[in-house]
Design a protein around this motif. Sequence first.
Motif, PDB file in Angstrom:
ATOM      1  N   LEU A  97       0.836  -1.202   0.000  1.00  0.00           N
ATOM      2  CA  LEU A  97       0.000   0.000   0.000  1.00  0.00           C
ATOM      3  C   LEU A  97       0.873   1.255   0.000  1.00  0.00           C
ATOM      4  CD1 LEU A  97      -2.711  -1.087   2.601  1.00  0.00           C
ATOM      5  CD2 LEU A  97      -3.081  -0.747   0.141  1.00  0.00           C
ATOM      6  N   TYR A  98       1.929   1.221   0.770  1.00  0.00           N
ATOM      7  CA  TYR A  98       2.858   2.353   0.847  1.00  0.00           C
ATOM      8  C   TYR A  98       3.542   2.587  -0.501  1.00  0.00           C
ATOM      9  CZ  TYR A  98       6.958   5.085   2.293  1.00  0.00           C
ATOM     10  OH  TYR A  98       7.935   6.048   2.404  1.00  0.00           O
ATOM     11  N   ASN A  99       3.952   1.501  -1.141  1.00  0.00           N
ATOM     12  CA  ASN A  99       4.704   1.623  -2.388  1.00  0.00           C
ATOM     13  C   ASN A  99       3.849   2.110  -3.548  1.00  0.00           C
ATOM     14  OD1 ASN A  99       6.990   0.656  -1.099  1.00  0.00           O
ATOM     15  ND2 ASN A  99       6.746  -1.438  -1.834  1.00  0.00           N
ATOM     16  N   MET A 100       2.576   1.689  -3.555  1.00  0.00           N
ATOM     17  CA  MET A 100       1.777   1.912  -4.771  1.00  0.00           C
ATOM     18  C   MET A 100       1.202   3.321  -4.851  1.00  0.00           C
ATOM     19  SD  MET A 100      -2.005   0.245  -4.318  1.00  0.00           S
ATOM     20  CE  MET A 100      -3.194   1.008  -3.209  1.00  0.00           C
ATOM     21  N   SER A 101       1.018   4.004  -3.714  1.00  0.00           N
ATOM     22  CA  SER A 101       0.254   5.249  -3.771  1.00  0.00           C
ATOM     23  C   SER A 101       0.490   6.096  -2.533  1.00  0.00           C
ATOM     24  CB  SER A 101      -1.245   4.920  -3.878  1.00  0.00           C
ATOM     25  OG  SER A 101      -2.037   6.089  -3.855  1.00  0.00           O
ATOM     26  N   ASP A 102       0.124   7.379  -2.637  1.00  0.00           N
ATOM     27  CA  ASP A 102       0.121   8.214  -1.437  1.00  0.00           C
ATOM     28  C   ASP A 102      -1.277   8.284  -0.821  1.00  0.00           C
ATOM     29  OD1 ASP A 102      -1.119   9.894  -3.278  1.00  0.00           O
ATOM     30  OD2 ASP A 102       0.699  11.061  -3.617  1.00  0.00           O
ATOM     31  N   HIS A 103      -2.198   7.450  -1.315  1.00  0.00           N
ATOM     32  CA  HIS A 103      -3.542   7.325  -0.737  1.00  0.00           C
ATOM     33  C   HIS A 103      -3.777   5.883  -0.303  1.00  0.00           C
ATOM     34  CE1 HIS A 103      -5.460  11.181  -2.248  1.00  0.00           C
ATOM     35  NE2 HIS A 103      -4.342  11.147  -2.957  1.00  0.00           N
ATOM     36  N   LEU A 104      -4.681   5.706   0.650  1.00  0.00           N
ATOM     37  CA  LEU A 104      -5.141   4.379   1.014  1.00  0.00           C
ATOM     38  C   LEU A 104      -6.494   4.106   0.350  1.00  0.00           C
ATOM     39  CD1 LEU A 104      -4.389   4.166   4.860  1.00  0.00           C
ATOM     40  CD2 LEU A 104      -3.129   3.055   2.988  1.00  0.00           C
ATOM     41  N   PRO A 105      -6.744   2.879  -0.077  1.00  0.00           N
ATOM     42  CA  PRO A 105      -8.081   2.541  -0.577  1.00  0.00           C
ATOM     43  C   PRO A 105      -9.082   2.486   0.563  1.00  0.00           C
ATOM     44  CG  PRO A 105      -6.691   0.582  -0.495  1.00  0.00           C
ATOM     45  CD  PRO A 105      -5.812   1.742  -0.137  1.00  0.00           C
ATOM     46  N   VAL A 106     -10.345   2.711   0.246  1.00  0.00           N
ATOM     47  CA  VAL A 106     -11.421   2.553   1.222  1.00  0.00           C
ATOM     48  C   VAL A 106     -12.326   1.407   0.772  1.00  0.00           C
ATOM     49  CG1 VAL A 106     -11.411   4.884   2.159  1.00  0.00           C
ATOM     50  CG2 VAL A 106     -12.702   4.405   0.087  1.00  0.00           C
ATOM     51  N   TYR A 107     -13.038   0.835   1.727  1.00  0.00           N
ATOM     52  CA  TYR A 107     -13.692  -0.449   1.503  1.00  0.00           C
ATOM     53  C   TYR A 107     -14.967  -0.528   2.333  1.00  0.00           C
ATOM     54  CZ  TYR A 107     -14.213  -5.506   2.537  1.00  0.00           C
ATOM     55  OH  TYR A 107     -14.679  -6.778   2.736  1.00  0.00           O
ATOM     56  N   LEU A 108     -15.997  -1.143   1.774  1.00  0.00           N
ATOM     57  CA  LEU A 108     -17.184  -1.472   2.558  1.00  0.00           C
ATOM     58  C   LEU A 108     -17.785  -2.760   2.016  1.00  0.00           C
ATOM     59  CD1 LEU A 108     -19.910  -0.821   0.723  1.00  0.00           C
ATOM     60  CD2 LEU A 108     -19.497   1.514   1.481  1.00  0.00           C
ATOM     61  N   GLU A 109     -18.685  -3.345   2.802  1.00  0.00           N
ATOM     62  CA  GLU A 109     -19.379  -4.555   2.387  1.00  0.00           C
ATOM     63  C   GLU A 109     -20.879  -4.310   2.375  1.00  0.00           C
ATOM     64  OE1 GLU A 109     -18.226  -7.678   5.019  1.00  0.00           O
ATOM     65  OE2 GLU A 109     -16.236  -7.907   4.134  1.00  0.00           O
ATOM     66  N   MET A 110     -21.551  -4.961   1.431  1.00  0.00           N
ATOM     67  CA  MET A 110     -23.014  -4.922   1.368  1.00  0.00           C
ATOM     68  C   MET A 110     -23.535  -6.343   1.257  1.00  0.00           C
ATOM     69  SD  MET A 110     -23.924  -1.711  -1.146  1.00  0.00           S
ATOM     70  CE  MET A 110     -23.039  -2.388  -2.544  1.00  0.00           C
ATOM     71  N   LYS A 111     -24.747  -6.546   1.727  1.00  0.00           N
ATOM     72  CA  LYS A 111     -25.413  -7.824   1.546  1.00  0.00           C
ATOM     73  C   LYS A 111     -26.590  -7.632   0.596  1.00  0.00           C
ATOM     74  CE  LYS A 111     -28.049  -7.279   5.870  1.00  0.00           C
ATOM     75  NZ  LYS A 111     -28.318  -7.882   7.212  1.00  0.00           N
ATOM     76  N   VAL A 112     -26.950  -8.716  -0.092  1.00  0.00           N
ATOM     77  CA  VAL A 112     -28.019  -8.685  -1.076  1.00  0.00           C
ATOM     78  C   VAL A 112     -29.038  -9.754  -0.700  1.00  0.00           C
ATOM     79  CG1 VAL A 112     -28.569  -8.715  -3.534  1.00  0.00           C
ATOM     80  CG2 VAL A 112     -26.277  -8.085  -2.790  1.00  0.00           C
ATOM     81  N   ASP A 113     -30.308  -9.421  -0.762  1.00  0.00           N
ATOM     82  CA  ASP A 113     -31.346 -10.364  -0.348  1.00  0.00           C
ATOM     83  C   ASP A 113     -31.798 -11.268  -1.505  1.00  0.00           C
ATOM     84  OD1 ASP A 113     -32.788  -8.622  -1.892  1.00  0.00           O
ATOM     85  OD2 ASP A 113     -34.273  -8.119  -0.364  1.00  0.00           O
ATOM     86  N   GLN A 114     -30.862 -11.620  -2.372  1.00  0.00           N
ATOM     87  CA  GLN A 114     -31.132 -12.542  -3.463  1.00  0.00           C
ATOM     88  C   GLN A 114     -30.050 -13.607  -3.493  1.00  0.00           C
ATOM     89  OE1 GLN A 114     -31.382 -10.168  -7.053  1.00  0.00           O
ATOM     90  NE2 GLN A 114     -33.526  -9.658  -6.703  1.00  0.00           N
ATOM     91  N   ASN A 115     -30.358 -14.751  -4.057  1.00  0.00           N
ATOM     92  CA  ASN A 115     -29.378 -15.823  -4.198  1.00  0.00           C
ATOM     93  C   ASN A 115     -28.605 -15.640  -5.498  1.00  0.00           C
ATOM     94  OD1 ASN A 115     -30.208 -17.197  -1.820  1.00  0.00           O
ATOM     95  ND2 ASN A 115     -31.926 -18.092  -2.946  1.00  0.00           N
ATOM     96  N   LEU A 116     -27.306 -15.903  -5.420  1.00  0.00           N
ATOM     97  CA  LEU A 116     -26.445 -15.737  -6.585  1.00  0.00           C
ATOM     98  C   LEU A 116     -26.716 -16.837  -7.604  1.00  0.00           C
ATOM     99  CD1 LEU A 116     -24.089 -14.126  -7.823  1.00  0.00           C
ATOM    100  CD2 LEU A 116     -22.527 -15.703  -6.667  1.00  0.00           C
ATOM    101  N   GLY A 117     -26.878 -16.441  -8.852  1.00  0.00           N
ATOM    102  CA  GLY A 117     -27.098 -17.399  -9.916  1.00  0.00           C
ATOM    103  C   GLY A 117     -25.794 -17.974 -10.430  1.00  0.00           C
ATOM    104  N   ALA A 118     -25.918 -18.920 -11.322  1.00  0.00           N
ATOM    105  CA  ALA A 118     -24.746 -19.537 -11.941  1.00  0.00           C
ATOM    106  C   ALA A 118     -24.072 -18.524 -12.860  1.00  0.00           C
ATOM    107  CB  ALA A 118     -25.166 -20.766 -12.726  1.00  0.00           C
ATOM    108  N   PRO A 119     -22.793 -18.725 -13.157  1.00  0.00           N
ATOM    109  CA  PRO A 119     -22.137 -17.840 -14.130  1.00  0.00           C
ATOM    110  C   PRO A 119     -22.925 -17.816 -15.427  1.00  0.00           C
ATOM    111  CG  PRO A 119     -20.529 -19.246 -13.069  1.00  0.00           C
ATOM    112  CD  PRO A 119     -21.878 -19.741 -12.631  1.00  0.00           C
ATOM    113  N   LEU A 120     -22.980 -16.670 -16.064  1.00  0.00           N
ATOM    114  CA  LEU A 120     -23.781 -16.535 -17.264  1.00  0.00           C
ATOM    115  C   LEU A 120     -23.321 -17.494 -18.349  1.00  0.00           C
ATOM    116  CD1 LEU A 120     -24.041 -12.657 -17.489  1.00  0.00           C
ATOM    117  CD2 LEU A 120     -25.759 -14.263 -16.687  1.00  0.00           C
ATOM    118  N   ALA A 121     -24.283 -18.059 -19.056  1.00  0.00           N
ATOM    119  CA  ALA A 121     -23.959 -18.974 -20.140  1.00  0.00           C
ATOM    120  C   ALA A 121     -23.098 -18.303 -21.203  1.00  0.00           C
ATOM    121  CB  ALA A 121     -25.242 -19.505 -20.774  1.00  0.00           C
ATOM    122  N   ILE A 122     -23.207 -16.979 -21.287  1.00  0.00           N
ATOM    123  CA  ILE A 122     -22.436 -16.252 -22.283  1.00  0.00           C
ATOM    124  C   ILE A 122     -20.945 -16.438 -22.081  1.00  0.00           C
ATOM    125  CG2 ILE A 122     -22.182 -14.042 -21.120  1.00  0.00           C
ATOM    126  CD1 ILE A 122     -23.300 -14.564 -24.720  1.00  0.00           C
TER     127      ILE A 122
END
Length: 332
Positions: free
Chosen positions: A218-243
């Motif tokens: 983190l020190y080497n790559m930038s003079d800023h720190l990244p910021v982070y958060l988590e969210m939850k979703v009330d749906q079930n994850l589907g399979a990877p797209l057939a595409i």
Amino acid sequence: SPSTFLANIIFYNSHKLILKSSHPISFHINGYDKVFNAYKFYFNSDDLETTNDTAFLYCVVAHLKSSDDLSSRTQRAYETSLIMDYFESIGEKGNYLVMGDFNVYSPTEECFQNFIDPDNSWYTFNDPSNQIGDWSSNYDYRYSHTQSTHSSAGCHASGGMDDRFDFILASDYIMNGTDHFEYISNSYKAVGQDGSNYNGSLNVSSNAVVPNTVAQALYNMSDHLPVYLEMKVDQNLGAPLAIQKIHLDEMQMTFNNPVYDYLNLNISISKKQQVNIDIISVNGQVEFQEKVNLAIGNNKKTISVIGLESGVYIVRLYKNNGQVYASKFIKN
């Protein structure tokens, strides 16, 4: 001649989120073209085709004007007003995130007030960490400071960890879990900020929140720190797209690179289908878009790029339910 600067980019997990659309917020200021980027995603739910209950998420990524003088503060206020105009243009409340390096020194600045106390309360943004206050050069906010990871100058800005410039702000819908997405309490953090080196360089020898190897990176790559958060979703994850299977097993594409006047695509495909072809600039502007029918075997498509400025672009092929292929090319 004027040029575009301060580019933004977004990375996302295409298994979880599907990009519905992108929208550049472009403007001209002080002799430069500048752009922020807005993205509309939806969650890849396992029952999306049967329920049509789509969980949309909007993200705007921006880098606001730096410096703490009147002119810079005025420009930041103008820039955030453009972002708020974009959200108001949607015309309804929703799951909205705005993020980036805001270069803001105080929450009383007009640029920040545009987010947290807008004229239209539908588009109010919140600080998920609940750390709004006089954070600049204030020891009490040391866990929120994101800049600077360096005490001495060089390629990086100097000054030590005493400013909070980098943010993810969230709409009421996300904070309250109103429409599928909900912020997970206490998940917001400045990655690597352990509060131990206020007004000094990032602690890389005995960091209490990340491994020392991560702190050093983190020190080497930038003079800023990244910021982070988590969210939850009330749906079930589907399979990877057939595409994705189509991309891996049923299609190959080659093209000339670098490109001068014409982009020549050679697309080999084992199943007859219709696809969209886009050419997108690095700031998210769609420069070309066409729907084509592909026959089994080799298909040739020539696209004129004579009108494009020199630079890096993305050519993308996709069907309605997701991306098939994307790659960069250089326009000379």
